[in-house]
Write an enzyme that holds these catalytic residues in place. Structure first.
Site, PDB file in Angstrom:
ATOM      1  N   GLY A  44       0.877  -1.173   0.000  1.00  0.00           N
ATOM      2  CA  GLY A  44       0.000   0.000   0.000  1.00  0.00           C
ATOM      3  C   GLY A  44       0.910   1.218   0.000  1.00  0.00           C
ATOM      4  O   GLY A  44       1.955   1.222   0.667  1.00  0.00           O
ATOM      5  N   ASN A  48       3.942   1.643   2.586  1.00  0.00           N
ATOM      6  CA  ASN A  48       5.298   1.552   2.016  1.00  0.00           C
ATOM      7  C   ASN A  48       6.101   2.815   2.337  1.00  0.00           C
ATOM      8  O   ASN A  48       7.276   2.753   2.717  1.00  0.00           O
ATOM      9  CB  ASN A  48       5.240   1.399   0.492  1.00  0.00           C
ATOM     10  CG  ASN A  48       4.838  -0.003   0.048  1.00  0.00           C
ATOM     11  OD1 ASN A  48       4.952  -0.965   0.798  1.00  0.00           O
ATOM     12  ND2 ASN A  48       4.372  -0.122  -1.188  1.00  0.00           N
ATOM     13  N   ASN A 190       4.692  10.319 -10.426  1.00  0.00           N
ATOM     14  CA  ASN A 190       5.561   9.692 -11.419  1.00  0.00           C
ATOM     15  C   ASN A 190       5.250  10.288 -12.785  1.00  0.00           C
ATOM     16  O   ASN A 190       4.392  11.171 -12.925  1.00  0.00           O
ATOM     17  CB  ASN A 190       5.467   8.156 -11.363  1.00  0.00           C
ATOM     18  CG  ASN A 190       4.119   7.627 -11.821  1.00  0.00           C
ATOM     19  OD1 ASN A 190       3.329   8.324 -12.485  1.00  0.00           O
ATOM     20  ND2 ASN A 190       3.827   6.375 -11.491  1.00  0.00           N
ATOM     21  N   GLY A 232      15.588   8.608 -13.488  1.00  0.00           N
ATOM     22  CA  GLY A 232      15.792   9.449 -12.307  1.00  0.00           C
ATOM     23  C   GLY A 232      14.556  10.259 -11.968  1.00  0.00           C
ATOM     24  O   GLY A 232      13.451   9.725 -11.873  1.00  0.00           O
ATOM     25  N   ASP A 259       7.128   4.913  -3.828  1.00  0.00           N
ATOM     26  CA  ASP A 259       6.901   5.062  -2.386  1.00  0.00           C
ATOM     27  C   ASP A 259       8.234   5.246  -1.656  1.00  0.00           C
ATOM     28  O   ASP A 259       8.343   6.042  -0.721  1.00  0.00           O
ATOM     29  CB  ASP A 259       6.180   3.826  -1.822  1.00  0.00           C
ATOM     30  CG  ASP A 259       4.856   3.599  -2.521  1.00  0.00           C
ATOM     31  OD1 ASP A 259       4.243   4.589  -2.970  1.00  0.00           O
ATOM     32  OD2 ASP A 259       4.446   2.429  -2.636  1.00  0.00           O
ATOM     33  N   ASN A 283      16.387   9.677  -4.566  1.00  0.00           N
ATOM     34  CA  ASN A 283      16.750   8.925  -5.770  1.00  0.00           C
ATOM     35  C   ASN A 283      17.674   7.756  -5.423  1.00  0.00           C
ATOM     36  O   ASN A 283      17.537   6.644  -5.933  1.00  0.00           O
ATOM     37  CB  ASN A 283      17.455   9.906  -6.717  1.00  0.00           C
ATOM     38  CG  ASN A 283      17.636   9.373  -8.108  1.00  0.00           C
ATOM     39  OD1 ASN A 283      16.775   8.666  -8.629  1.00  0.00           O
ATOM     40  ND2 ASN A 283      18.760   9.711  -8.731  1.00  0.00           N
ATOM     41  N   GLY A 294       9.244  -7.562  -4.396  1.00  0.00           N
ATOM     42  CA  GLY A 294       8.342  -7.158  -3.306  1.00  0.00           C
ATOM     43  C   GLY A 294       8.574  -5.704  -2.961  1.00  0.00           C
ATOM     44  O   GLY A 294       9.714  -5.305  -2.682  1.00  0.00           O
TER      45      GLY A 294
HETATM   46  O1  RIB Z   1       3.083   1.734  -4.867  1.00  0.00           O
HETATM   47  C1  RIB Z   1       3.029   0.353  -4.748  1.00  0.00           C
HETATM   48  C2  RIB Z   1       1.824  -0.064  -3.982  1.00  0.00           C
HETATM   49  O2  RIB Z   1       0.680   0.373  -4.690  1.00  0.00           O
HETATM   50  C3  RIB Z   1       1.691  -1.535  -3.812  1.00  0.00           C
HETATM   51  O3  RIB Z   1       2.205  -1.981  -2.585  1.00  0.00           O
HETATM   52  C4  RIB Z   1       0.210  -1.782  -3.987  1.00  0.00           C
HETATM   53  O4  RIB Z   1      -0.385  -2.205  -2.825  1.00  0.00           O
HETATM   54  C5  RIB Z   1      -0.392  -0.465  -4.464  1.00  0.00           C
HETATM   55  O5  RIB Z   1      -1.180   0.124  -3.518  1.00  0.00           O
END
Ligand code: RIB
Length: 311
Positions: A44, A48, A190, A232, A259, A283, A294
């Site tokens: 999430g 994250n 992004n 970048g 994230d 960065n 993961g």
């Molecule tokens: O940015 C990556 C995340 O976006 C993942 O962990 C996924 O759960 C989505 O929410």
């Protein structure tokens, strides 16, 4: 008075249980693609980012929601195993922990579908006094768009009213109320999200010059940071566009790279770096994050980040 960099960074946001398949190529509409691997991770965007901040040893306050189900239980177990502050995570009876369905291709690129469940059921009344206090005493408040607009807006407004800097990772992109323009100091997006905002294709730092016409940037009220994948990032402020060159790494999985960048950027700003130095730092953090499968697994600790003069 606590100095700014000892105040916690406050993140309010999403928690997702990710189901991850490694595939030969990303599926097209109607196509069945066999998977060579399957794993589950917690993630999430909100969580994250918060975990990245925690792994960079910065003080953190995190608020999010999960269902009272086995996905939520596993989320809490994983977080407690690394001493992550879980006291702001609400467990809601009858709700479902959010699920992410993620496909990862051999080049590390991904495709994500999300069942938003408990995250999108966040009610504005759940921003209680404790959350309010955490926002007011934060070094910076960071949000994303995996929770409802009114929740995000209320947190941003509480921060603004308290003079606390605000950061919005506007992901996944959606059209936002105009009020957000006066509430967000740092926008982190992004290249796709930037393109959705600017209504054009964004691939390079040069392309980001399109943002220079955005009035809040011209007026010095906002700074935009655009991540550009392996190219970048770019920082856009009133003085123009600063390119942050990509760092070459062996990319395994780009899930969570944005994230990782956002968490790193928040730490940089909280520690007193200027936005360009904070983006260089972010960065480096994000480039490490893609070297493992993961999203959360890859988020590096401070000790893992390449030594640099900024560190
Ligand atoms: O940015 C990556 C995340 O976006 C993942 O962990 C996924 O759960 C989505 O929410």
């Amino acid at each position: 008075m606590v100095s700014n960099n000892h105040r916690p960074i406050c993140v309010i946001g999403s928690i997702v249980y990710d189901l991850v398949m490694t595939v030969e190529h990303l599926p097209s509409v109607g196509e069945t693609v066999p998977a060579s691997g399957f794993n589950t991770f917690i993630g999430g965007k909100g969580l994250n980012q918060a975990v990245q901040i925690h792994r960079l040893d910065a003080p953190l306050a995190f608020y999010g929601r999960i269902g009272n189900d086995h996905y939520g239980t596993e989320v809490l177990e994983v977080l407690r195993s690394e001493a992550f502050p879980t006291n702001g995570i609400k467990i809601v009876d009858g709700d479902h922990t959010a699920i992410g369905m993620i496909y990862v291709a051999p080049d590390g690129r991904n495709l994500i579908g999300g069942f938003r469940a408990a995250n999108m059921n966040y009610h504005v009344d759940e921003i209680d006094q404790i959350t309010h206090e955490a926002i007011k005493s934060a070094s910076i408040v960071s949000l994303q768009l995996e929770t409802p607009d009114d929740v995000v807006e209320k947190c941003l407004r509480l921060a603004k009213d308290a003079g606390v800097p605000t950061l919005l990772n506007a992901a996944p992109w959606r059209d936002l109320p105009d009020s957000f323009q006066e509430l967000v100091d740092y926008w982190c997006v992004n290249e796709i999200e930037c393109g959705q905002f600017a209504n054009c294709d964004i691939k390079t730092a040069d392309d980001c010059t399109v943002l220079k016409d955005h009035k809040p940037i011209i007026d010095g009220e906002q700074i935009w940071v655009v991540t550009l994948g392996d190219r970048g990032a770019a920082v856009v402020d009133a003085s123009g566009v600063t390119e942050i060159p990509g760092i070459k790494v062996n990319a395994i999985d780009s899930t969570g790279a944005g994230d990782s960048f956002t968490g790193g950027f928040a730490v940089g700003i909280a520690e007193g770096m200027n936005p360009v130095d904070a983006a260089h730092f972010a960065n480096r953090v994000a480039s490490q994050s893609v070297t493992k499968l993961g999203g959360m697994t890859g988020l590096p600790k401070r000790t893992e980040i390449l030594v640099s003069k900024i560190l």
